[in-house]
Design a protein around this motif. Structure first.
Motif, short mmCIF file in Angstrom:
data_model
loop_
_atom_site.label_atom_id
_atom_site.label_comp_id
_atom_site.label_asym_id
_atom_site.label_seq_id
_atom_site.Cartn_x
_atom_site.Cartn_y
_atom_site.Cartn_z
N ASP A 180 12.96 -5.71 -31.01
CA ASP A 180 12.86 -6.99 -30.13
C ASP A 180 11.51 -7.72 -29.54
OD1 ASP A 180 15.52 -7.47 -29.82
OD2 ASP A 180 15.99 -5.83 -28.57
N GLN A 181 10.45 -7.11 -30.28
CA GLN A 181 9.13 -7.70 -30.02
C GLN A 181 8.55 -8.42 -31.27
OE1 GLN A 181 6.81 -6.25 -26.91
NE2 GLN A 181 9.12 -6.76 -26.57
N ARG A 196 13.56 2.77 -25.36
CA ARG A 196 13.78 1.78 -24.32
C ARG A 196 13.59 2.29 -22.89
NH1 ARG A 196 14.97 -3.52 -26.10
NH2 ARG A 196 15.88 -3.45 -28.05
N GLN A 234 10.38 -10.92 -22.29
CA GLN A 234 10.69 -10.05 -23.48
C GLN A 234 10.24 -8.56 -23.28
OE1 GLN A 234 7.64 -11.33 -26.53
NE2 GLN A 234 8.95 -10.52 -28.14
N PRO A 275 10.96 -4.98 -23.87
CA PRO A 275 11.78 -4.23 -24.45
C PRO A 275 12.54 -3.08 -23.82
CG PRO A 275 9.46 -3.54 -25.07
CD PRO A 275 9.38 -4.56 -24.39
#
Lengths: 542, 338
Positions: free
Chosen positions: A238-239, B116, B286, B288
């Motif tokens: 997700d980066q 995460r 954004q 993560p």
């Protein structure tokens, strides 16, 4: 002001494709050579860092057949090679293949591979890799639907069934030659080879593995090996994906030393272009256009895409074509395109690649005609449910207008906003829960041939559950033809059936909106995820 | 007039023993609660409309797939079994330490959670710290100056912070600090292609941590203010003042100790968020973290990923509730468990 001349209509795009085809069939034997461009200056050194992003999902899997999203395709165009690819004008050009030849009967395709092609680990890419990849894909039982094109190869059925290890449809007489043979003639098979399900895999890495291991295999999740202009460095979930120039790339030295493909939420793309953290943003929200235009450091690129916005009618429920036609008449499409998308959409009369044929009804806004048709058909005034996926840009602005305009002619519409998984489930599996489904996307604008996948003759999976043997026969016939005039003749008939029967209301082809910094020279492709094909020609101005 | 002395002295068990028994009992109760949480979460996701396969495959590709190949794909991911059987399988695998893998990212759940948790702890820890550092003093100040202009201003500010949605506040920060003044990166967790350094991470964290931190601070300030107001009226403070103590000493030493007790509850409520992350803020910036992953798990109907999230958050809720209850016995002698 639009950067893209409006004269690029569907028809024009067809002609471009037709030009390629006609040039290639002179004398019955076809020759192509790679298009100009894509050849960097010898001795050039890659420099600078390109940061690009495209709106949409990215599934962090690098196995081309696993699943694909637009962002995976974009990555693959920079990272993998295929036999051939499309250039920005939708003409076929060589990728791994330097030259190719199509037999007169449009059944045999002979490719000569570039002898300098190497994998990112330095090993040569050979015809054995091509044969390995196509066989690998055909044996991927979970992804059978993706391999329909390869299933046309001679012997594919037996090979897939596992009764033989031989696949006579692929021959590799020497390391640089691949011969593909089809059971049925299909001149446009060559175009299908650009689809993401035909990227070439390294046999020296994946030999000995089976496709069912690919869901969690390191090659697919963390350590892929390709042969494109950029090689894999790392992926942060997700980066971004980080790529380095493959300096030995066989079609020329890449211009950028590094490429970052960022995965940004919609809220951030424009902000990062403005703040200088992003160089190229593909497929922006159409409503961001004005802000892009107003920024002196940014360019807005806009051009008709190859997709479609459509209202799929549940043909099992709405069986009278006059009612379907009435819906088309009842919607002021030009008003919506002008009012909401500032004119950036091309109205359609049929599937996008067939919409410019002569003699099609344009279904211009005519509520009176709609009322008349409904009256003739004895419309019972029931409420119709319109299901739509809320992720589609602008859909929330448009559907209330549909609701209002349809109500004006006597059709009550109940709007049902859904998320992607629910929309697809309702659309495919619960046909009794909707009458109209908003559909969007696709690549139908690339070629009429693409429409055959939607009109497939299967009453459970055909678009709108619409089947019509005449239409399906025409599409099959068109698919087999190599001669452009003969194709046009057939597809024109198909377009007329669709235009009159209205299994689907083809609303418009939306323009894609892309943004880039002025210092970057880059082009976006009609099908945005394919834009990476042009990366060798992109550069920063100093 | 005093009550007559008890004939027999009350025998007090050592408080440590009480607490220990209490902890053990609570832990035992946690086991069925834990299964309840995971089973409900599993059932909710299974009952959600939509199909993981459809969420995963591009519609155009889906159109080309035969029903058999869709079934094959479903089988490959183990989604062809009914939900109760899949849940039992999940529990069985959990017992052997296997959380499975995500059907949307193809990575193991351990790997997903592992990558995460760090970022989320970092962000949420910073946010909670900001919340406490800003919220507690402001609450005390507002209480001691009740009905002053400052009190009204802080009240307006805190209601504003509670009312403004974090994504909106976030977008304003992005526009002002990221786009207009370009002093901070607009999103992400590290500069592209560079190994994360402390300074770099802090720079990326300032905006999201501020949005979340001020979001925490506002309710903390309200709690501290009302609790302090109550404490300030108590007789023992008058006594303290009568002894001649300086006002600051009265406030900090005597009033604050009781006044910020409710903060413990507030922190306790927020503790699970340390690992659960912030869904919207992580999305906008954004970041993560777990919140961003939870959104993905839900939209892609990814059962094992969702169960992974529920597992971590469920344990965090149970543990933090227990910790808060125990902490109370230590800081508030009036509370006894037995």
């Amino acid at each position: 002001m639009l950067n893209q001349p409006l004269s690029l209509t569907r028809r024009r795009m067809l002609q471009v494709a037709a030009g390629a085809s006609a040039a290639g069939t002179i004398g019955g034997v076809s020759f192509w050579t790679p298009s100009a461009g894509a050849q960097a200056t010898p001795g050039a050194v890659p420099e600078g860092t390109l940061r690009l992003s495209m709106l949409g999902d990215f599934i962090p899997s690098f196995y081309p057949l696993g699943t694909w999203t637009g962002n995976q395709f974009l990555l693959y165009t920079m990272f993998y090679s295929s036999l051939v690819e499309l250039d920005v004008n939708l003409e076929i050009r060589g990728d791994l293949a330097d030259t190719w030849e199509i037999s007169e009967d449009a059944k045999t395709f002979t490719f000569k591979l570039n002898p300098n092609a190497t994998w990112h680990d330095g090993q040569p890419v050979t015809s054995a890799d091509v044969a390995f990849s196509f066989k690998y894909y055909l044996r991927d039982t979970a992804s059978v639907g993706f391999t329909t094109r390869l299933q046309a190869l001679v012997g594919a059925a037996d090979f897939m069934a596992g009764t033989t290890e031989e696949l006579p449809g692929i021959e590799t007489p020497d390391p640089q030659t691949v011969i593909l043979t089809l059971t049925q003639p299909n001149a446009f098979f060559i175009k299908a080879l650009r689809e993401p399900f035909h990227f070439i895999l390294p046999e020296h890495v994946l030999g000995g593995t089976t496709p069912d291991q690919m869901q969690t295999h390191p090659f697919a999740t963390s350590a892929p090996l390709g042969s494109g202009p950029y090689k894999f460095v790392q992926m942060l979930p997700d980066q971004y994906v980080e790529l380095d120039a493959h300096t030995e790339y066989f079609r020329g030295t890449p211009t950028f030393a590094k490429v970052f493909q960022k995965f940004l939420p919609a809220e951030l793309v424009l902000a990062q272009l403005e703040s200088g953290e992003l160089d190229l943003g593909l497929r922006l929200n159409p409503l961001d256009y004005v802000r892009l235009e107003e920024n002196e450091n940014l360019d807005a690129i806009t051009r008709p895409g190859v997709g479609v916005v459509e209202l799929i009618i549940n043909n099992r429920v709405i069986t009278d074509k006059r009612i379907r036609q009435a819906v088309w008449y009842a919607i002021d499409r030009q008003g919506i395109v002008d009012g909401i998308f500032e004119g950036r959409g091309v109205l359609l009369k049929a599937p996008p690649a067939m919409s410019d044929y002569e003699g099609l009804n344009d279904y211009a806004y005519n509520p009176d005609q709609a009322r008349t048709l409904l009256q003739e058909a004895g419309w019972d005034g029931r409420t119709v449910r319109l299901i739509y996926d809320t992720v589609w840009a602008g859909v929330g602005d448009v559907v209330p207008i549909f609701q209002q305009q349809l109500s004006d002619v006597g059709i009550d519409v109940q709007l049902e906003p859904l998320d992607t998984a629910t929309w697809t489930d309702r659309y495919r599996n619960q046909p009794d829960t909707w009458e109209i489904a908003w559909g969007q996307g696709g690549t139908e604008g690339l070629d009429p041939d693409v429409s055959t996948i939607y009109y497939n003759g299967n009453p459970d999976t055909a678009i709108g559950f619409y089947t019509n043997p005449d239409l399906e026969a025409l599409l099959t016939q068109g698919r087999a033809l190599g001669d452009q005039e003969a194709r046009d003749e057939i597809y024109m008939q198909a377009a007329k059936i669709i235009n009159d029967e209205v299994p689907v209301i083809y609303l418009w082809t939306p323009f894609d909106i892309h943004g880039k910094i002025k210092a970057l020279n880059a082009e976006a492709y009609p099908y945005a995820p394919e834009s990476g094909n042009g990366i060798l020609n992109w550069s920063f101005t100093s | 007039m005093g009550s007559p002395p008890s004939p027999t002295p009350v025998v007090c068990t050592a408080p440590e023993e009480d607490v220990l028994q209490y902890i053990i009992r609570r832990l035992l109760i946690s086991i069925p609660v834990f299964f309840g949480i995971t089973a409900i979460a599993f059932a909710a996701l299974a009952a959600a409309p939509g199909d993981p396969i459809y969420a995963m495959v591009d519609p155009q590709a889906l159109q080309q797939m035969t029903p058999e190949s869709i079934e094959n794909l479903r089988r490959e991911f183990g989604l062809d079994q009914p939900a109760p059987i899949r849940y039992v399988k999940w529990v069985r695998e959990l017992a052997s330490g296997n959380l499975g893998y995500s059907i949307s990212s193809r990575r193991s759940i351990e790997e997903e959670l592992g990558s995460r948790l760090g970022p989320t702890l970092q962000l949420m820890g910073a946010a909670l710290a900001i919340g406490l550092v800003v919220g507690i003093p402001l609450g005390m100040v507002a209480a001691t100056r009740q009905y002053s202009k400052l009190d009204y201003a802080l009240t307006v500010w805190s209601f504003g912070m509670i009312a403004v949605p974090p994504f909106f506040f976030g977008l304003i920060l992005i526009y002002v600090l990221g786009v207009h003044f370009q002093v901070l990166p607009t999103g992400g967790r590290s500069t592209l292609g560079e190994d994360p350094t402390l300074v770099d991470t802090v720079k990326h964290m300032i905006m999201p941590a501020t949005v979340l931190g001020l979001g925490f601070a506002a309710p903390i300030m309200r709690y501290v203010r009302s609790s302090m107001l109550e404490v300030l009226r108590q007789d023992y403070l008058t006594t303290a003042r009568a002894k001649g103590l300086a006002e600051t000493k009265v406030l900090v030493r005597h009033a604050a100790r009781n006044g910020i007790l409710p903060v413990v509850t507030v922190i306790g409520l927020h503790l699970p968020e340390l690992v659960a992350g912030a869904v919207i803020t992580e999305q906008v910036f954004q970041w993560p973290g777990m919140g961003q992953m939870a959104v993905k798990a839900a939209t892609s109907r990814d059962p094992s990923l969702m169960q992974g999230v529920v597992l971590v958050v469920g344990v965090a809720v149970l543990v933090s509730n227990l910790v808060v209850d125990i902490v109370y016995t230590i800081i508030d002698p009036r509370i006894r468990y037995g």
